[in-house]
Write a protein that holds these residues in place. Sequence first.
Motif, PDB file in Angstrom:
ATOM      1  N   VAL A   1       9.768 -21.266 -25.146  1.00 15.47           N
ATOM      2  CA  VAL A   1       8.570 -20.486 -25.474  1.00 15.47           C
ATOM      3  C   VAL A   1       8.893 -19.018 -25.721  1.00 15.47           C
ATOM      4  O   VAL A   1       8.250 -18.354 -26.541  1.00 15.47           O
ATOM      5  CB  VAL A   1       7.504 -20.623 -24.362  1.00 15.47           C
ATOM      6  N   PHE A   2       9.924 -18.497 -25.060  1.00 18.07           N
ATOM      7  CA  PHE A   2      10.225 -17.073 -25.199  1.00 18.07           C
ATOM      8  C   PHE A   2      10.959 -16.749 -26.505  1.00 18.07           C
ATOM      9  O   PHE A   2      11.135 -15.572 -26.832  1.00 18.07           O
ATOM     10  CB  PHE A   2      11.021 -16.582 -23.981  1.00 18.07           C
ATOM     11  N   SER A   3      11.352 -17.765 -27.243  1.00 12.87           N
ATOM     12  CA  SER A   3      11.953 -17.510 -28.556  1.00 12.87           C
ATOM     13  C   SER A   3      10.919 -17.020 -29.563  1.00 12.87           C
ATOM     14  O   SER A   3      11.269 -16.477 -30.608  1.00 12.87           O
ATOM     15  CB  SER A   3      12.633 -18.784 -29.088  1.00 12.87           C
ATOM     16  N   THR A   4       9.629 -17.197 -29.247  1.00 11.25           N
ATOM     17  CA  THR A   4       8.559 -16.759 -30.148  1.00 11.25           C
ATOM     18  C   THR A   4       8.047 -15.366 -29.803  1.00 11.25           C
ATOM     19  O   THR A   4       7.240 -14.798 -30.542  1.00 11.25           O
ATOM     20  CB  THR A   4       7.366 -17.739 -30.089  1.00 11.25           C
ATOM     21  N   VAL A   5       8.507 -14.800 -28.703  1.00 13.49           N
ATOM     22  CA  VAL A   5       7.954 -13.548 -28.174  1.00 13.49           C
ATOM     23  C   VAL A   5       8.668 -12.335 -28.778  1.00 13.49           C
ATOM     24  O   VAL A   5       9.880 -12.351 -28.987  1.00 13.49           O
ATOM     25  CB  VAL A   5       8.080 -13.516 -26.636  1.00 13.49           C
ATOM     26  N   LEU A   6       7.887 -11.279 -29.038  1.00 18.77           N
ATOM     27  CA  LEU A   6       8.455  -9.991 -29.423  1.00 18.77           C
ATOM     28  C   LEU A   6       8.023  -8.980 -28.355  1.00 18.77           C
ATOM     29  O   LEU A   6       6.921  -8.428 -28.414  1.00 18.77           O
ATOM     30  CB  LEU A   6       7.951  -9.551 -30.797  1.00 18.77           C
ATOM     31  N   PRO A   7       8.878  -8.721 -27.349  1.00 15.58           N
ATOM     32  CA  PRO A   7       8.482  -7.828 -26.257  1.00 15.58           C
ATOM     33  C   PRO A   7       8.154  -6.422 -26.761  1.00 15.58           C
ATOM     34  O   PRO A   7       8.892  -5.844 -27.564  1.00 15.58           O
ATOM     35  CB  PRO A   7       9.730  -7.812 -25.361  1.00 15.58           C
ATOM     36  N   GLY A   8       7.057  -5.874 -26.236  1.00 16.02           N
ATOM     37  CA  GLY A   8       6.645  -4.535 -26.655  1.00 16.02           C
ATOM     38  C   GLY A   8       7.686  -3.479 -26.343  1.00 16.02           C
ATOM     39  O   GLY A   8       7.804  -2.479 -27.065  1.00 16.02           O
ATOM     40  N   LYS A   9       8.472  -3.687 -25.280  1.00 17.54           N
ATOM     41  CA  LYS A   9       9.457  -2.677 -24.903  1.00 17.54           C
ATOM     42  C   LYS A   9      10.570  -2.549 -25.942  1.00 17.54           C
ATOM     43  O   LYS A   9      11.172  -1.483 -26.083  1.00 17.54           O
ATOM     44  CB  LYS A   9      10.052  -2.998 -23.528  1.00 17.54           C
ATOM     45  N   ILE A  10      10.857  -3.619 -26.664  1.00 20.72           N
ATOM     46  CA  ILE A  10      11.876  -3.521 -27.713  1.00 20.72           C
ATOM     47  C   ILE A  10      11.401  -2.553 -28.800  1.00 20.72           C
ATOM     48  O   ILE A  10      12.179  -1.740 -29.317  1.00 20.72           O
ATOM     49  CB  ILE A  10      12.190  -4.912 -28.297  1.00 20.72           C
ATOM     50  N   ILE A  11      10.109  -2.611 -29.129  1.00 25.17           N
ATOM     51  CA  ILE A  11       9.560  -1.668 -30.106  1.00 25.17           C
ATOM     52  C   ILE A  11       9.559  -0.264 -29.523  1.00 25.17           C
ATOM     53  O   ILE A  11       9.833   0.722 -30.226  1.00 25.17           O
ATOM     54  CB  ILE A  11       8.144  -2.084 -30.532  1.00 25.17           C
TER      55      ILE A  11
END
Length: 397
Positions: free
Chosen positions: A306-316
């Motif tokens: 499931v986490f392969s679909t996530v774009l964590p806000g902290k990376i941005i």
Amino acid sequence: MRKKVLIVTQNFYPAIGSAGNRMRNIFRLLSEESIEVEVLTIEPSYPNKSMYQDQKFWDDEVVNNSLDKIKRVPIKSRKFTNRILSRLFFYLEIMYRFTFELFKRRKDNYDYIYVSTPPIFIVFSAWIGKKLMKSKLILEVRDLWPDSLIGVQTMDHKWIIGLFQKLEKKMYRMADLIVINSIGFKEHIEAKLKKEKTIIYLPNGPRKEEIIEDKGSSEKFRVIYAGNLGLAQDIGRLKKMAQVLDSYNIHFDVLGYGMKTDSFRTFIDESKLSNIELHEPTTRQESLALIAQSDLSIAFLNDAAVFSTVLPGKIIDYMTCQTPVIAGVTGTAASLITNHHTGFVFEYRDTDKMIDKILELKEQPHKLELLRNNCKKTVEDHFLWEKNIKELSKFLK
């Protein structure tokens, strides 16, 4: 005639984290687009309610001057734990209180109810509001729930998961519009729908004034990890990284919060790591300033599908501060970093390779400069709120 929107969300300013900041930006930017926006939320309480007695968290004068547009309902269940029943009662209480508040507003004329997940339970409050007010329902998906419960291994009762998955399908199908913050969610959601539905991609990102223009330089090489210290992150690998970086006399800032924070703090104290600094949760402005002081950043997510679909806000946030990313992630987040050359991606368990890359880049300032420039360009081209809000605003109008 101005359109009228009610935002229903658990997370809202001044709550720390990307969710609270996201909903604040949507509130402010839609208001600037001549749309009448109100908010129904809870009192800020994460990671603890007493934190928000400090006035430094209430630093947005525009929102502070719009308190007549914001309704905060008190919640008795404020304990954040990894116990599924405790969390369930917390979510159900929010659902009940939101439903009661929407019933009181049943004669109000909202054109749209904009509801943000997780949790999914408040979506059904919003659905009741939609029926009462004859409004359209906009569903924002920030997490694929209940898949994320499976990913962090907090729920293994198949019949409960099956029930939640049925509720998930119902949630997608009763929305008039779906908004996602990661393009990785699109295929998953479309597979659950009976018929084609408009899906708008509205990622997290910075406002124009938040982008770091001049990185500057510090005497000491610095690395940072900012974000949640919870079940979706592997604290064991972060501890190992902290220990090795300390041995190389590299300053490592950890700006973390969540249920694993105390464990990480104890580890630092017992291991006597003098170059590791664990910071208390703070405002977005102070968080970005700390990230901007760093040469490299760290991102972790466990390897559940499931986490392969996530774009964590902290990376941005890292890229907003021109701080290249060394990441143990897969899927959507990995593609962003790799395709835009804003850092380096490794297998989830390759902590040693991540450390080797940090040590390598420490000796390559010219390469770091190229990565920093790529970070800034990527954010300006793809993640500015002022640009991305236009599609949602156009739909509402």
